[in-house]
Design a protein around this motif. Structure first.
Motif, PDB file in Angstrom:
ATOM      1  N   LEU A  77     -48.563 -28.556 -14.586  1.00 12.29           N
ATOM      2  CA  LEU A  77     -47.599 -28.517 -13.496  1.00 12.29           C
ATOM      3  C   LEU A  77     -46.772 -29.795 -13.380  1.00 12.29           C
ATOM      4  O   LEU A  77     -45.635 -29.754 -12.902  1.00 12.29           O
TER       5      LEU A  77
ATOM      6  N   GLY B  64     -44.523 -29.581 -16.850  1.00 13.17           N
ATOM      7  CA  GLY B  64     -43.869 -28.300 -17.136  1.00 13.17           C
ATOM      8  C   GLY B  64     -44.138 -27.793 -18.534  1.00 13.17           C
ATOM      9  O   GLY B  64     -43.587 -26.772 -18.949  1.00 13.17           O
TER      10      GLY B  64
ATOM     11  N   VAL C  27     -49.634 -19.015 -15.818  1.00 10.62           N
ATOM     12  CA  VAL C  27     -48.442 -18.228 -15.509  1.00 10.62           C
ATOM     13  C   VAL C  27     -48.423 -17.018 -16.444  1.00 10.62           C
ATOM     14  O   VAL C  27     -49.119 -16.997 -17.471  1.00 10.62           O
TER      15      VAL C  27
ATOM     16  N   LEU D 254     -45.449 -15.987 -11.262  1.00 11.58           N
ATOM     17  CA  LEU D 254     -46.046 -17.260 -10.880  1.00 11.58           C
ATOM     18  C   LEU D 254     -47.078 -17.047  -9.775  1.00 11.58           C
ATOM     19  O   LEU D 254     -46.808 -16.343  -8.790  1.00 11.58           O
TER      20      LEU D 254
ATOM     21  N   TRP E  45     -44.578 -24.114  -3.709  1.00 17.19           N
ATOM     22  CA  TRP E  45     -44.765 -23.728  -5.106  1.00 17.19           C
ATOM     23  C   TRP E  45     -43.459 -23.677  -5.899  1.00 17.19           C
ATOM     24  O   TRP E  45     -43.470 -23.829  -7.117  1.00 17.19           O
TER      25      TRP E  45
ATOM     26  N   PHE F  63     -44.002 -25.497  -9.107  1.00 17.63           N
ATOM     27  CA  PHE F  63     -43.443 -25.100 -10.398  1.00 17.63           C
ATOM     28  C   PHE F  63     -42.070 -25.702 -10.683  1.00 17.63           C
ATOM     29  O   PHE F  63     -41.438 -25.335 -11.677  1.00 17.63           O
TER      30      PHE F  63
ATOM     31  N   TYR G  31     -41.729 -27.178 -14.210  1.00 17.99           N
ATOM     32  CA  TYR G  31     -41.833 -26.105 -15.200  1.00 17.99           C
ATOM     33  C   TYR G  31     -40.543 -25.285 -15.254  1.00 17.99           C
ATOM     34  O   TYR G  31     -39.993 -25.027 -16.337  1.00 17.99           O
ATOM     35  N   LEU G  32     -40.018 -24.910 -14.110  1.00 16.26           N
ATOM     36  CA  LEU G  32     -38.789 -24.126 -14.065  1.00 16.26           C
ATOM     37  C   LEU G  32     -37.599 -24.936 -14.572  1.00 16.26           C
ATOM     38  O   LEU G  32     -36.720 -24.406 -15.265  1.00 16.26           O
TER      39      LEU G  32
END
Length: 261
Positions: free
Chosen positions: A79, A82, A126, A140, A243, A249, A252-253
């Motif tokens: 997290l 990412g 995920v 997610l 989140w 996230f 990550y996104l």
């Protein structure tokens, strides 16, 4: 026979019966545990499929396993960075267990813990839906405290990483008829098509008390609050902000967007 001997014998018989019963109950619990674990896994997979728009609640266990195996890929992500990691098996890794392990989680400061989860795991699982090697949707895991309980669920977004496919919770203990309305198909039906982020990538999805004004420019980023369940609605709002943000996230996104996924 004296009263003392009778009492002693009664106590011995009661103790023996209790011991045998305890052994029986413990044995049953041990033997049933694999079945309970499998059922929980099936429930989670069924929830993921439904939220991703790939299956219905009435699917049998065999159908859930088959469809999940064909359409869903599980991946473990760090997290903070990412990045995907390979030191854990995504089919068995338990993020909730990791959140209780100081080596695999971090305590959240008061101003960081808007979802009221106390600790956040460093890694989580995920789920992706892909077709011909291309991402169709991303699922997610999300969780946060409502009125009486922690709500555990998933949110699915399209390949644009912004448009909601579905949202749902597979575990909670909110009041039936009030906060428990998070399970109402009518309320869950309000989510598909909503936009989570603004043009800068900031999470702007909000739960709105009093109803969404469809004529408002912000309507695409808003969902009606649950009637009579303000605290549960606020909990859902806060857990989404957490989140979808930097503590969750966000990295990550951002990485997926940079890669053009």
């Amino acid at each position: 026979m004296s009263n003392k001997e009778t009492t002693s014998r009664t106590l011995m018989v009661a103790l023996a019966v209790s011991l045998v019963s305890s052994i029986f109950v413990a044995g049953a619990a041990v033997s049933l545990k694999p079945i309970q674990v499998e059922n929980r896994q099936l429930d989670k997979q069924r929830s993921i499929l439904a939220i991703a728009g790939l299956g219905e609640a009435k699917l049998s266990g065999a159908e859930v396993k088959k469809l999940f195996g064909e359409r869903i890929a599980a991946k473990v992500v760090d997290l903070s960075s990412g990045e995907y990691v390979d030191q854990f098996d995504p089919t068995t890794f338990d993020p909730l267990k990791a959140a209780r392990d100081p080596k695999l989680s971090a305590e959240l400061a008061g101003n960081e813990d808007i979802a009221l989860i106390k600790r956040r795991e460093r890694y989580t699982t995920v789920y992706t839906v892909e077709q011909d090697g291309k991402l169709e949707s991303l699922i997610l895991p999300i969780r946060g405290y409502g009125l009486w309980s922690t709500l555990h669920g998933f949110i699915a977004v399209k390949a644009d990483l912004n448009t909601v496919v579905g949202l749902g919770f597979y575990q909670h203990a909110e009041t039936p008829g009030l906060g428990g309305e998070v399970d109402n198909p009518k309320w869950k039906g309000l989510w598909p098509g909503k936009q989570l982020f603004d043009d800068a990538g900031k999470p702007v999805i909000r739960i709105v008390k009093g109803g969404v004004d469809p004529a408002s420019a912000s309507a695409v980023h808003q969902v009606d609050a649950l009637a009579g369940a303000t605290l549960t609605s606020n909990g859902v709002d806060r857990l989404l902000q957490f989140w979808l943000g930097e503590q969750g996230f966000g990295p990550y996104l951002a990485k997926l967007r940079a890669e053009g996924v």
